[in-house]
Scaffold this active site. Structure first.
Site, PDB file in Angstrom:
ATOM      1  N   ARG A  84      -5.072   0.349 -26.341  1.00 53.14           N
ATOM      2  CA  ARG A  84      -3.950   0.547 -27.269  1.00 53.14           C
ATOM      3  C   ARG A  84      -3.253   1.882 -26.967  1.00 53.14           C
ATOM      4  O   ARG A  84      -3.190   2.265 -25.819  1.00 53.14           O
ATOM      5  CB  ARG A  84      -4.460   0.487 -28.711  1.00 53.14           C
ATOM      6  CG  ARG A  84      -5.157  -0.847 -29.040  1.00 53.14           C
ATOM      7  CD  ARG A  84      -5.522  -0.973 -30.504  1.00 53.14           C
ATOM      8  NE  ARG A  84      -6.459   0.035 -30.948  1.00 53.14           N
ATOM      9  CZ  ARG A  84      -7.789  -0.045 -30.763  1.00 53.14           C
ATOM     10  NH1 ARG A  84      -8.294  -1.049 -30.084  1.00 53.14           N
ATOM     11  NH2 ARG A  84      -8.588   0.889 -31.238  1.00 53.14           N
ATOM     12  N   ALA A 138     -18.606  10.331 -26.977  1.00 49.35           N
ATOM     13  CA  ALA A 138     -17.961  11.460 -27.652  1.00 49.35           C
ATOM     14  C   ALA A 138     -19.015  12.109 -28.535  1.00 49.35           C
ATOM     15  O   ALA A 138     -19.630  11.435 -29.372  1.00 49.35           O
ATOM     16  CB  ALA A 138     -16.777  10.986 -28.485  1.00 49.35           C
ATOM     17  N   GLU A 179       1.244   3.745   2.017  1.00 49.57           N
ATOM     18  CA  GLU A 179       1.962   4.074   3.239  1.00 49.57           C
ATOM     19  C   GLU A 179       3.244   3.254   3.380  1.00 49.57           C
ATOM     20  O   GLU A 179       4.291   3.781   3.801  1.00 49.57           O
ATOM     21  CB  GLU A 179       1.071   3.829   4.465  1.00 49.57           C
ATOM     22  CG  GLU A 179      -0.177   4.699   4.517  1.00 49.57           C
ATOM     23  CD  GLU A 179      -1.397   4.036   3.896  1.00 49.57           C
ATOM     24  OE1 GLU A 179      -2.489   4.183   4.449  1.00 49.57           O
ATOM     25  OE2 GLU A 179      -1.224   3.353   2.857  1.00 49.57           O
ATOM     26  N   GLY A 222     -23.807   2.332 -28.084  1.00 47.17           N
ATOM     27  CA  GLY A 222     -24.123   3.659 -28.600  1.00 47.17           C
ATOM     28  C   GLY A 222     -25.086   4.459 -27.750  1.00 47.17           C
ATOM     29  O   GLY A 222     -25.307   4.173 -26.580  1.00 47.17           O
ATOM     30  N   HIS A 237       0.838  -1.190   0.000  1.00 48.23           N
ATOM     31  CA  HIS A 237       0.000   0.000   0.000  1.00 48.23           C
ATOM     32  C   HIS A 237       0.878   1.245   0.000  1.00 48.23           C
ATOM     33  O   HIS A 237       2.080   1.191   0.258  1.00 48.23           O
ATOM     34  CB  HIS A 237      -0.934  -0.007   1.206  1.00 48.23           C
ATOM     35  CG  HIS A 237      -2.048  -1.002   1.081  1.00 48.23           C
ATOM     36  ND1 HIS A 237      -3.075  -1.107   2.000  1.00 48.23           N
ATOM     37  CD2 HIS A 237      -2.301  -1.942   0.144  1.00 48.23           C
ATOM     38  CE1 HIS A 237      -3.906  -2.064   1.638  1.00 48.23           C
ATOM     39  NE2 HIS A 237      -3.464  -2.590   0.509  1.00 48.23           N
TER      40      HIS A 237
END
Length: 378
Positions: free
Chosen positions: A210, A157, A55, A300, A53
């Site tokens: 990618r 988008a 810490e 979509g 972790h």
């Protein structure tokens, strides 16, 4: 009272924690800074699931200078024995004098570290962040602590006039390369990437990570296709032996088509139909059974709209591109994605520019309210 220096070091811890995106889930992203006499003597972040972790990494970097120092950590130090020892124990053994943490740990076993430290005589301040600010950094982690999986985020988008393609049957480049790379980076932090049949037929996407990016475990590809019309020659199946492809179909899907998809490497899950296609509750339940606890829906528009209307999505990523396609183009939010659909949504992390495009993020604020979950019970 926290000083400006305290807040600056805590913000640095948050920034460090973000480096774990794509490598630590289902654990949260956590960063840590160790400061002694006004000097940073150690920094660290949770780098990979199952690894040390934040810490522990920061304390190792600080070495003996950690004694008497202040530890700034973005999430409350854990107190349980899991894949790693309790961070509270490590902090006490290192001689940390003061701990300032951002968000409370909601886990029944891991939470409560602040109490352990206080009882041992350490000065502890936190949680510093509001419930809303804490949610912003690790929404899936906090969601899954209070609600059944999977955690669903929607990514679209769109143009300035709210369009996602010139026509339903052919792909349209909406964002530039910088935003596209960020979309691939987002995939890294999810167990699965989900699309509807129309997106596969129109775009023939690979849905892999990618752009030179890497992650601990590539997300599974998920397709909702009630009648199994996705062709077995689609790009999705070219590497199905390496990255899983799960196709959800209706109970009445033709067995012949299912055989072809199985032959291409798909995992087939039959589910009942819902009011607008496949039953989303059944799909999400099926994903949980497959161990897919976080999902990024990439379209979509009909699938995204259904997730919003049925209140199944918890986060919304929208890439805005600075041009218009006109009235004849495909709308981002078809039929009914208005009015009460948007109740409970609020701006999340600050907008970020990627080249010519801007990413805006929204979250379901009602999900992280004390009234709607046990997440923030004291």
């Amino acid at each position: 009272m926290l000083t400006p220096e305290d807040l600056r070091y805590l913000e640095r811890a948050v920034e460090l924690g973000r480096r774990g995106w794509g490598w630590v889930h289902p654990n949260p992203m956590v960063g840590c800074v160790v400061v002694r006499d006004g000097m940073v003597v150690g920094e660290g972040w949770h780098k990979v699931y199952g690894g040390p972790h934040a810490e522990l990494v920061a304390l190792a970097a600080a070495g003996p200078l950690a004694k008497g120092a202040t530890c700034y950590v973005s999430l409350e130090p854990c107190r349980h024995h899991g894949r790693t020892p309790p961070c509270t124990q490590a902090l006490l053994e290192a001689g940390i004098r003061r701990v300032i943490f951002g968000a409370a740990d909601p886990g029944e076993k891991s939470g409560g570290g602040a109490r352990v430290l206080r009882e041992a005589g350490v000065e502890v301040m936190g949680p510093v962040f509001s419930t809303w600010d804490a949610w912003q950094e690790n929404p899936a982690f906090f969601y899954l602590a209070a609600y059944p999986p999977p955690f669903v985020a929607v990514k679209l988008a769109q143009t300035l006039d709210g369009r996602i393609a010139e026509s339903p049957d052919r792909p349209t480049a909406i964002t530039g390369p910088e935003a596209l790379r960020e979309a691939h980076r987002l995939r890294c932090g999810f167990d699965g990437v989900m699309v509807g049949r129309r997106t596969v037929l129109a775009d023939d996407p690979a849905l892999t990570v990618r752009y030179g990016l890497a992650c601990r475990k590539p997300p599974a590809r998920i397709v909702l296709d009630s009648q199994a019309r996705v062709p077995p020659t689609a790009r999705l199946f070219h590497d199905a032996d390496q990255v899983p492809v799960v196709v959800f179909v209706g109970l009445d899907a033709p067995e012949g088509r299912l055989g072809a998809l199985r032959g291409a490497g798909a995992v087939i899950r039959r589910v009942p139909r819902g009011p607008e296609g496949l039953s989303l509750p059944a799909v999400l339940e099926g994903l949980e059974e497959l161990g897919i606890r976080t999902v990024l829906c990439e379209g979509g528009g009909r699938l995204a709209g259904s997730l919003l209307r049925e209140r199944r999505a918890a986060r919304l990523h929208v890439f805005l591109a600075p041009f218009v396609l006109g009235e004849g183009a495909v709308p981002a939010w078809p039929a009914g994605a208005s009015g009460e659909v948007w109740e409970g949504w609020a701006p999340g992390p600050a907008p970020v520019r990627f080249g010519r495009d801007v990413l805006v993020t929204y979250d379901r604020k009602d999900l992280c309210s004390p009234e709607s979950s046990r997440l923030w019970a004291s």
